[in-house]
Design a protein around this motif. Structure first.
Motif, PDB file in Angstrom:
ATOM      1  N   ASN A  41       0.737  -1.136  -0.175  1.00 48.59           N
ATOM      2  CA  ASN A  41      -0.156   0.146   0.065  1.00 48.59           C
ATOM      3  C   ASN A  41       0.977   1.232  -0.053  1.00 48.59           C
ATOM      4  OD1 ASN A  41      -2.321  -1.508   0.251  1.00 48.59           O
ATOM      5  ND2 ASN A  41      -2.330  -1.601   2.264  1.00 48.59           N
ATOM      6  N   GLU A 155      -7.108  -3.287  -9.084  1.00 47.27           N
ATOM      7  CA  GLU A 155      -7.351  -4.332  -7.977  1.00 47.27           C
ATOM      8  C   GLU A 155      -8.609  -5.085  -8.477  1.00 47.27           C
ATOM      9  OE1 GLU A 155      -6.786  -3.933  -3.815  1.00 47.27           O
ATOM     10  OE2 GLU A 155      -5.292  -2.274  -4.184  1.00 47.27           O
ATOM     11  N   HIS A 188      -2.872  -7.318  -5.083  1.00 45.35           N
ATOM     12  CA  HIS A 188      -2.043  -7.704  -3.953  1.00 45.35           C
ATOM     13  C   HIS A 188      -1.740  -9.261  -3.887  1.00 45.35           C
ATOM     14  CE1 HIS A 188      -1.413  -3.714  -1.758  1.00 45.35           C
ATOM     15  NE2 HIS A 188      -3.164  -3.583  -2.247  1.00 45.35           N
ATOM     16  N   PHE A 226       7.164  -7.165   0.630  1.00 48.30           N
ATOM     17  CA  PHE A 226       5.740  -7.140   1.410  1.00 48.30           C
ATOM     18  C   PHE A 226       6.141  -6.914   2.781  1.00 48.30           C
ATOM     19  CE2 PHE A 226       4.050  -8.282  -2.711  1.00 48.30           C
ATOM     20  CZ  PHE A 226       3.112  -7.266  -2.810  1.00 48.30           C
TER      21      PHE A 226
END
Length: 253
Positions: A41, A155, A188, A226
């Protein structure tokens, strides 16, 4: 350059007194190919889509893109109750003068787009009554009705159950491989990129990293990106073939 739908050269985006989201970013996308954008993010995925759409201006760099670009947002809310066919017809607005109403031909284009995503039977249903997966297909149809060469999706599977995730990914793969469309989507889910992407672009590293999925989507790179251990697992399938998936190892409290 003739077969490249999208060319991005030395792109930079940032704000005053802040480090840039990304800099010296260059990539291209050919017709019939899928590009997946991944990153944590705040790494700039949605911002990059906004730049490609012309909604905001980069601080440096050049973009060469087709005139017809379709866009499927992550969130979509309607102030009134609209039928599915009306939502899809919104994609024809750019082809109409301010005083024009959709023609019979526009209506036909909308129905054809719904046919492409296999939900023509829902044309007269209220959009708000649909499931999240069905609404996502309607938004893809709304983008397709523009007759776009390049489709951008923010997304597209984030709010969908597993079956609708698979349905959406299968549709995107079909649009690229069977209809020659260029696809750019943010996600993601590394396994989604591994499943259908021809190229992957990782944002959030010191320098953007890109390349074929097998080279870029490694446990070491993704775990660093991540901040979470990610393993690559091979799952056996019928006929002795195996398929790789990327699995995060979530921390247990």
């Amino acid at each position: 350059m003739s077969d490249r739908l999208l060319v991005v050269e030395h792109l930079e985006m940032g704000w005053k007194r802040q480090a840039p989201l990304f800099s010296d970013l260059s990539f291209d996308l050919a017709a019939g190919c899928v590009l997946a954008l991944l990153g944590p993010n705040g790494s700039g995925k949605s911002t990059l889509l906004a730049i490609l759409l012309g909604q905001c201006q980069p601080t440096a760099g050049h973009i060469f893109k087709p005139t017809a670009i379709g866009y499927v947002p992550q969130h979509f809310r309607l102030p009134f109750s609209y039928r599915v066919i009306d939502v899809v017809l919104m994609g024809r607005a750019s082809a109409l003068a301010w005083y024009q109403s959709p023609s019979v031909r526009d209506q036909q284009c909308a129905l054809e787009a719904l046919e492409q995503v296999n939900i023509r039977q829902l044309a007269e249903v209220e959009f708000a009554r649909l499931s999240g997966g069905q609404q996502q297909l309607v938004l893809i149809a709304r983008a397709l009705v523009t007759r776009c060469d390049l489709l951008l999706l923010d997304e597209p599977t984030s709010a969908l159950d597993l079956r609708h995730q698979d349905q959406t990914l299968t549709l995107l793969d079909h649009l690229a491989k069977q209809q020659g469309m260029g696809i750019v989507f943010t996600t993601h889910q590394p396994s989604h990129a591994l499943a259908i992407a021809d190229k992957v672009l990782l944002l959030g590293e010191h320098k953007p990293l890109q390349g074929p999925p097998d080279e870029v989507l490694t446990p070491a790179i993704l775990s660093r990106l991540f901040g979470l251990p990610i393993a690559r697992v091979c799952l056996p399938e019928e006929g002795g073939v195996s398929r790789s998936v990327l699995v995060p190892r979530y921390t247990r409290f």
